[in-house]
Design an enzyme around this catalytic site. Structure first.
Site, short mmCIF file in Angstrom:
data_model
loop_
_atom_site.label_atom_id
_atom_site.label_comp_id
_atom_site.label_asym_id
_atom_site.label_seq_id
_atom_site.Cartn_x
_atom_site.Cartn_y
_atom_site.Cartn_z
N THR A 1 0.85 -1.19 0.00
CA THR A 1 0.00 0.00 0.00
C THR A 1 0.88 1.24 0.00
O THR A 1 1.90 1.29 0.70
CB THR A 1 -0.94 0.01 1.22
OG1 THR A 1 -1.70 1.22 1.22
CG2 THR A 1 -0.19 -0.10 2.54
N GLU B 1 -5.77 -2.77 4.44
CA GLU B 1 -5.52 -3.52 5.66
C GLU B 1 -6.74 -4.28 6.19
O GLU B 1 -6.62 -5.02 7.16
CB GLU B 1 -5.02 -2.57 6.76
CG GLU B 1 -3.66 -1.94 6.49
CD GLU B 1 -3.71 -0.69 5.62
OE1 GLU B 1 -2.69 0.01 5.53
OE2 GLU B 1 -4.77 -0.41 5.00
N LYS C 1 -9.26 21.94 9.87
CA LYS C 1 -9.62 22.66 11.09
C LYS C 1 -9.43 24.15 10.84
O LYS C 1 -8.31 24.62 10.67
CB LYS C 1 -8.78 22.20 12.28
CG LYS C 1 -9.30 22.78 13.60
CD LYS C 1 -8.60 22.19 14.81
CE LYS C 1 -9.25 22.69 16.10
NZ LYS C 1 -8.58 22.13 17.30
N TRP D 1 -14.26 21.88 12.67
CA TRP D 1 -13.79 20.83 11.77
C TRP D 1 -14.64 20.85 10.50
O TRP D 1 -15.87 20.87 10.56
CB TRP D 1 -13.89 19.46 12.43
CG TRP D 1 -12.96 19.29 13.59
CD1 TRP D 1 -13.26 19.39 14.90
CD2 TRP D 1 -11.56 19.03 13.52
NE1 TRP D 1 -12.14 19.18 15.68
CE2 TRP D 1 -11.08 18.96 14.86
CE3 TRP D 1 -10.65 18.83 12.47
CZ2 TRP D 1 -9.74 18.71 15.16
CZ3 TRP D 1 -9.32 18.57 12.78
CH2 TRP D 1 -8.88 18.51 14.10
#
Length: 553
Positions: free
Chosen positions: A193, A340, A450, A455
């Site tokens: 990956t 994963e 942010k 956020w």
């Protein structure tokens, strides 16, 4: 009868009983029994049955054994999505060896690194990729055999120690190979990956994990009564590269269920659309950029896309793209996972009554991250690993447990411990959870912005921009700002002949801020709305935000 020696009470074991280890070879058992005449085709040009497939798996195993491949060996494959790749998916791990699916879209230097790190001994390479192998050959430390694979069965000239050509080696081998049992926890596959900084990291899976992923995902896909489902009459064609997370594990499921399998080779839009028609393909999976490519190509030639079910993953499925696919007759829905995680951890399947609620509700549900598949424990947690509220508002990181998550990174103990901190696999995905257990990803932890103490979800802003007429695609990243810490910056690719100004984009987003859909902090200034000719992608088709942040740092 005897009992295993332990302080606990376990079931008695009969000495002659067969323990049935969960090995890749077991995925062939049912299909060979009840679907032996089912067809596998490469580009519609080569065809054979499942019986023929099993024979060729034996041929390949004997050919590799004659070249010194044994249990514990690693065999690397560099190919397009061919029948040869599918044969390698089975023959190599069934020998007790490891298949290494090489990402052919990364740089030559990274390919050399991964071949060395994996300890590949034999390399099966499509003749199209021979120039890459020739260039890196002096750097390879473990590869001792090169087998060339070509569609015309010829052995091209190359300055490499080529053992032979794939079909020619099979022609001189025997189909009788005794695939013995061994420990189901034996490593079956490895790939790399490139989603983080530094060198690629090897992700590996055992036979047990591959089999359990196939069973859990098939159970989920086959369980709905209608819509967003897979069934035995489906015709399967992968459009996620077979080097990428084992094509999401779907080829193993297709073989296990005995489906007709169509392997397209290299992904060319016209070829994929032709195969959809001539082979009557009904089930596929791909990333959003490939779906957009197919929609654009089909619109030019007026292809009929109805009757095609498609899982979209890798990146968020935007409502605009989802709606466009539905209008063309594609039963499209989102899937969630990562390299994963096997990879499929959740699917956005929903009850038929969502269709009756109207197109907007249907699109909303199809684009959600979805609900976890069987045997997956999916939690959304805060920094202290406490579950956040299931109210669709409280945000946290998705952490996972399941029997088929990778147990770590190859030769990376520290990164492996970080991945599994606290006994859960950390995805780095920020999400909210609804009362019914459905999950919606808000952003990647590294991509969330942010600004002004709030956020901002880059994914949500991208979806709103993509909904504007004339927008082909967009990417939103956070750039440093002395006053606000970060500010969102939008990069937009327009469709041909489309005209759009930065002020219009800002006004569009401000309208959503006025309706409380987003915060005003999420709206970029006019000077931070940039029109570009293209947006860089990773080797598997995702928007490369890491590269974009580097460019605008």
């Amino acid at each position: 009868m005897r009992e295993t020696e332990t302080s606990d009470h376990l079931i008695a074991t009969t000495a002659s009983a067969y323990a049935y280890p969960l090995l890749v070879k077991q995925l062939l058992v049912n299909s060979l029994s009840v679907c032996a005449d089912q067809e596998i085709t490469y580009r519609g040009e080569q065809r054979y049955t499942f019986t023929g497939f099993r024979r060729r798996v034996g041929l390949l195993a004997n050919a590799l054994a004659s070249r010194g491949v044994r249990a514990g060996s690693t065999v690397a494959v560099m190919d397009w999505d061919t029948h040869r790749y599918l044969e390698s998916y089975f023959a190599i791990p069934m020998m007790g060896a490891t298949i290494f699916t090489v990402n052919v879209r990364i740089s030559a230097q990274q390919i050399a690194y991964t071949l060395n790190d994996a300890g590949a001994e034999v390399l099966i390479v499509n003749s199209d990729f021979l120039p890459i192998v020739e260039a890196i050959w002096p750097e390879l430390k473990t590869v001792r055999e090169v087998i060339v694979a070509s569609d015309d069965d010829t052995r091209p000239a190359a300055s490499l120690p080529i053992t032979g050509e794939y079909e020619q080696l099979l022609a001189t081998a025997s189909a009788d190979f005794a695939f013995e049992d061994f420990d189901e926890n034996t490593r079956a596959a490895i790939f790399y990956t490139t989603g983080t900084t530094g060198d690629p990291k090897g992700v590996y899976y055992s036979h047990r994990q591959i089999v359990l992923h196939a069973l859990a995902t098939a159970t989920t896909l086959c369980s709905p009564r209608t819509g967003q489902r897979l069934h035995r009459d489906d015709v399967y064609m992968p459009i996620t590269p077979m080097f990428h997370v084992l094509a999401w594990g779907m080829p193993y499921i297709a073989v296990m269920l005995g489906l007709k399998i169509v392997l397209p080779g290299r992904y060319l839009p016209d070829l994929l659309l032709r195969l959809k028609q001539t082979e009557r393909v009904t089930f596929s999976h791909c990333v959003p950029t490939v779906l957009q490519m197919l929609l654009d190509a089909s619109a030019r030639e007026q292809h009929d896309l109805s009757g095609w079910t498609m899982i979209i993953g890798g990146s968020a499925l935007s409502p605009t793209l989802c709606r466009a696919a539905l209008e063309r007759g594609i039963d499209v829905f989102a899937g969630y996972g990562m390299s994963e995680t096997g990879p499929i951890a959740a699917l956005s399947q929903f009850a038929p009554d969502a269709e009756q609620a109207g197109i907007d509700e249907s699109v909303r549900k199809r684009c959600m991250t979805g609900r976890p598949v069987p045997m997956v424990e999916l939690r959304v947690v805060d920094d202290e690993m406490n579950d956040v509220r299931r109210d669709g508002q409280a945000q946290g990181e998705i952490v996972l447990r399941s029997p088929y998550l990778t147990q770590g990174y190859h030769n990376r103990p520290e990164a492996s411990e970080a991945l599994w901190a606290g006994g859960y696999l950390h995805t780095q995905d920020v999400a909210v959870m609804l009362p019914n257990g459905c999950v919606q990803i808000v952003d990647r932890m590294k991509d969330v912005i942010k600004t002004g103490g709030e956020w901002v979800s880059s994914i949500e802003i991208e979806a709103l921009i993509n909904a504007m007429q004339g927008v082909e695609e967009s990417a939103v990243i956070g750039v440093r700002d002395e006053r606000w810490g970060e500010r969102p910056q939008a990069l937009i690719v327009l469709r041909p002949q489309a005209v759009l100004e930065a002020q219009q984009v800002r006004a569009h987003l401000l309208g959503h801020a006025d309706s409380k859909r987003i915060s005003r902090y999420a709206v970029p200034e006019v000077e931070r709305v940039i029109f570009v000719s293209d947006i860089p992608k990773t080797s598997v088709g995702k928007i490369d935000k890491k590269l974009l942040r580097q460019r605008f740092e």
